[in-house]
Write a protein that holds these residues in place. Structure first.
Motif, PDB file in Angstrom:
ATOM      1  N   CYS A 149      -0.018   9.704   1.403  1.00 50.31           N
ATOM      2  CA  CYS A 149      -1.686   9.741   1.264  1.00 50.31           C
ATOM      3  C   CYS A 149      -2.427   9.416  -0.182  1.00 50.31           C
ATOM      4  O   CYS A 149      -3.183   8.578  -0.149  1.00 50.31           O
ATOM      5  CB  CYS A 149      -2.102  11.327   1.412  1.00 50.31           C
ATOM      6  N   LEU A 150      -1.345   9.528  -1.162  1.00 44.81           N
ATOM      7  CA  LEU A 150      -2.030   9.133  -2.675  1.00 44.81           C
ATOM      8  C   LEU A 150      -2.074   7.704  -2.500  1.00 44.81           C
ATOM      9  O   LEU A 150      -3.061   7.131  -3.072  1.00 44.81           O
ATOM     10  CB  LEU A 150      -1.177   9.967  -3.708  1.00 44.81           C
ATOM     11  N   PRO A 151      -1.008   6.877  -2.473  1.00 48.92           N
ATOM     12  CA  PRO A 151      -0.971   5.409  -2.590  1.00 48.92           C
ATOM     13  C   PRO A 151      -2.023   4.907  -1.569  1.00 48.92           C
ATOM     14  O   PRO A 151      -2.635   3.773  -2.012  1.00 48.92           O
ATOM     15  CB  PRO A 151       0.454   4.893  -2.277  1.00 48.92           C
ATOM     16  N   LEU A 152      -2.258   5.474  -0.640  1.00 47.67           N
ATOM     17  CA  LEU A 152      -3.040   5.093   0.625  1.00 47.67           C
ATOM     18  C   LEU A 152      -4.685   5.323   0.056  1.00 47.67           C
ATOM     19  O   LEU A 152      -5.561   4.448   0.185  1.00 47.67           O
ATOM     20  CB  LEU A 152      -3.214   5.688   1.782  1.00 47.67           C
ATOM     21  N   MET A 208       3.475   0.556  -0.824  1.00 49.03           N
ATOM     22  CA  MET A 208       4.030   1.973  -1.160  1.00 49.03           C
ATOM     23  C   MET A 208       3.910   2.890   0.087  1.00 49.03           C
ATOM     24  O   MET A 208       4.931   3.649   0.523  1.00 49.03           O
ATOM     25  CB  MET A 208       3.477   2.224  -2.586  1.00 49.03           C
ATOM     26  N   ALA A 209       2.641   3.031   0.602  1.00 50.57           N
ATOM     27  CA  ALA A 209       2.231   3.879   1.668  1.00 50.57           C
ATOM     28  C   ALA A 209       3.186   3.808   2.823  1.00 50.57           C
ATOM     29  O   ALA A 209       3.961   4.479   3.481  1.00 50.57           O
ATOM     30  CB  ALA A 209       0.835   3.872   1.847  1.00 50.57           C
ATOM     31  N   MET A 211       6.093   1.985   3.073  1.00 49.47           N
ATOM     32  CA  MET A 211       7.524   2.441   2.841  1.00 49.47           C
ATOM     33  C   MET A 211       7.657   3.925   3.032  1.00 49.47           C
ATOM     34  O   MET A 211       8.871   4.360   3.434  1.00 49.47           O
ATOM     35  CB  MET A 211       8.030   1.742   1.446  1.00 49.47           C
ATOM     36  N   ASN A 212       6.833   4.697   2.280  1.00 50.68           N
ATOM     37  CA  ASN A 212       7.079   6.165   2.303  1.00 50.68           C
ATOM     38  C   ASN A 212       6.937   6.871   3.826  1.00 50.68           C
ATOM     39  O   ASN A 212       7.203   8.093   3.807  1.00 50.68           O
ATOM     40  CB  ASN A 212       6.007   6.912   1.292  1.00 50.68           C
ATOM     41  N   CYS A 213       6.395   5.917   4.656  1.00 51.14           N
ATOM     42  CA  CYS A 213       6.411   6.685   6.060  1.00 51.14           C
ATOM     43  C   CYS A 213       7.008   5.777   7.026  1.00 51.14           C
ATOM     44  O   CYS A 213       6.820   5.600   8.223  1.00 51.14           O
ATOM     45  CB  CYS A 213       4.926   6.928   6.370  1.00 51.14           C
ATOM     46  N   ASN A 214       8.025   4.972   6.635  1.00 52.94           N
ATOM     47  CA  ASN A 214       8.970   4.118   7.317  1.00 52.94           C
ATOM     48  C   ASN A 214       8.266   3.131   8.190  1.00 52.94           C
ATOM     49  O   ASN A 214       8.396   3.013   9.465  1.00 52.94           O
ATOM     50  CB  ASN A 214       9.760   5.021   8.224  1.00 52.94           C
ATOM     51  N   GLN A 215       7.136   2.426   7.714  1.00 56.90           N
ATOM     52  CA  GLN A 215       6.410   1.439   8.604  1.00 56.90           C
ATOM     53  C   GLN A 215       7.113   0.132   8.812  1.00 56.90           C
ATOM     54  O   GLN A 215       8.244  -0.182   8.277  1.00 56.90           O
ATOM     55  CB  GLN A 215       4.925   0.985   8.043  1.00 56.90           C
ATOM     56  N   SER A 221       2.662  -7.308   7.964  1.00 62.35           N
ATOM     57  CA  SER A 221       2.244  -8.415   8.416  1.00 62.35           C
ATOM     58  C   SER A 221       0.536  -8.351   8.399  1.00 62.35           C
ATOM     59  O   SER A 221       0.182  -9.193   7.752  1.00 62.35           O
ATOM     60  CB  SER A 221       2.553  -9.021   9.904  1.00 62.35           C
ATOM     61  N   ALA A 222       0.286  -7.269   8.392  1.00 55.17           N
ATOM     62  CA  ALA A 222      -1.459  -6.881   8.364  1.00 55.17           C
ATOM     63  C   ALA A 222      -1.649  -6.880   6.825  1.00 55.17           C
ATOM     64  O   ALA A 222      -2.873  -7.494   6.703  1.00 55.17           O
ATOM     65  CB  ALA A 222      -1.610  -5.766   9.299  1.00 55.17           C
ATOM     66  N   VAL A 223      -0.765  -6.271   6.175  1.00 57.69           N
ATOM     67  CA  VAL A 223      -1.105  -6.145   4.892  1.00 57.69           C
ATOM     68  C   VAL A 223      -1.071  -7.732   4.058  1.00 57.69           C
ATOM     69  O   VAL A 223      -2.194  -7.787   3.408  1.00 57.69           O
ATOM     70  CB  VAL A 223      -0.051  -5.373   4.072  1.00 57.69           C
TER      71      VAL A 223
END
Length: 268
Positions: A149-152, A208-209, A211-215, A221-223
């Motif tokens: 949540c924080l990096p998001l 970072m967000a 990676m921390n929730c295993n996307q 690609s969207a990023v």
């Protein structure tokens, strides 16, 4: 404006959704209603604080309070209705989310004052406008996972600094005359360098967000697609043409939608 308030909520709800699942349509609808109401309430509060300034700016002189079409008392009544309905939406969530949502109200109320005291009102707007990046996750999970949540949230704040600095360039001549501040006046001809830095920080925070929730690959690609869109915005931006600033500002809805689609596909 409503889209830009709503989309960080959808990112957060999407990232909190389990692998192989679509985001909860009920929550997406609830947050959509909340975004309409709270964006409206924010506009009402802004117009109440700024009614004397708005009279002096060509783009805002026709706003109801500035033009004298409604009274201050009528605007208070209207604001009360907006906030009451928004509270009704908030009470549909869990207790953690109710408390978290209520905590954002101080930012909503004080943001319009910031342009009087700092050249960084866009930063305060970012803190307010991206609260949904925290609230969406807590609505799904019952609390915030701060590593996501924080990096998001930071990504959303950086995004707001990009699009609202572009927006502020529309009014910079009037702002100088009436004595209000903005990042557009702070950055001046260095605006594109600052916007590039904010965009880079946004993309890193999104990674970072993720990676921390295993996307997965569709998310990244969207990023990348969002990054390309921002790069095009900044490269082609003419800060001295208000109509081009408006066009670039409104195109940020596409950035937010791209990210949401990437999150959904990444989950699946």
């Amino acid at each position: 404006g409503t889209w830009l308030l709503y989309l960080p909520c959808t990112w957060s709800i999407g990232l909190a959704t389990g692998p192989g699942c679509f985001p909860d349509c009920y929550l997406l609808s609830l947050f959509g209603a909340g975004a309409v109401l709270m964006r409206g309430a924010g506009c009402t509060i802004n117009d109440m604080w700024d009614r004397d300034y708005d009279k002096k700016v060509a783009r805002t002189a026709s706003r109801p309070l500035a033009a004298g079409d409604i009274s201050t008392f009528q605007s208070f009544v209207f604001l009360g209705g907006q906030l009451s309905l928004a509270l009704g939406v908030l009470l549909c969530l869990n207790y953690y989310s109710i408390a978290l949502g209520a905590a954002s109200l101080s930012l909503v109320i004080t943001y319009p004052l910031m342009k009087r005291i700092t050249y960084w009102p866009q930063l305060v707007l970012g803190l307010a406008f991206n609260w949904g990046a925290l609230l969406g996750w807590s609505a799904v999970k019952g609390s915030c996972e701060w590593s996501v949540c924080l990096p998001l949230y930071v990504a959303g704040v950086m995004w707001t600094l990009v699009y609202d600095t572009i927006y502020a360039h529309q009014d910079k001549r009037d702002d100088i005359l009436i004595g209000v501040k903005s990042t557009a006046l702070q950055f001046k001809e260095d605006t594109k360098q600052w916007l590039s830095a904010f965009s880079g920080a946004m993309l890193m925070a999104l990674c970072m967000a993720g990676m921390n929730c295993n996307q997965t690959l569709p998310y990244y690609s969207a990023v990348a697609a969002a990054g390309a869109h921002l790069a095009h915005q900044i490269y082609t931006l003419d800060i001295d043409k208000p109509e081009d600033c408006w066009k670039k500002f409104t195109s940020n809805r596409t950035v937010g939608v791209l990210l949401f689609i990437g999150i959904v596909l990444g989950n699946l």
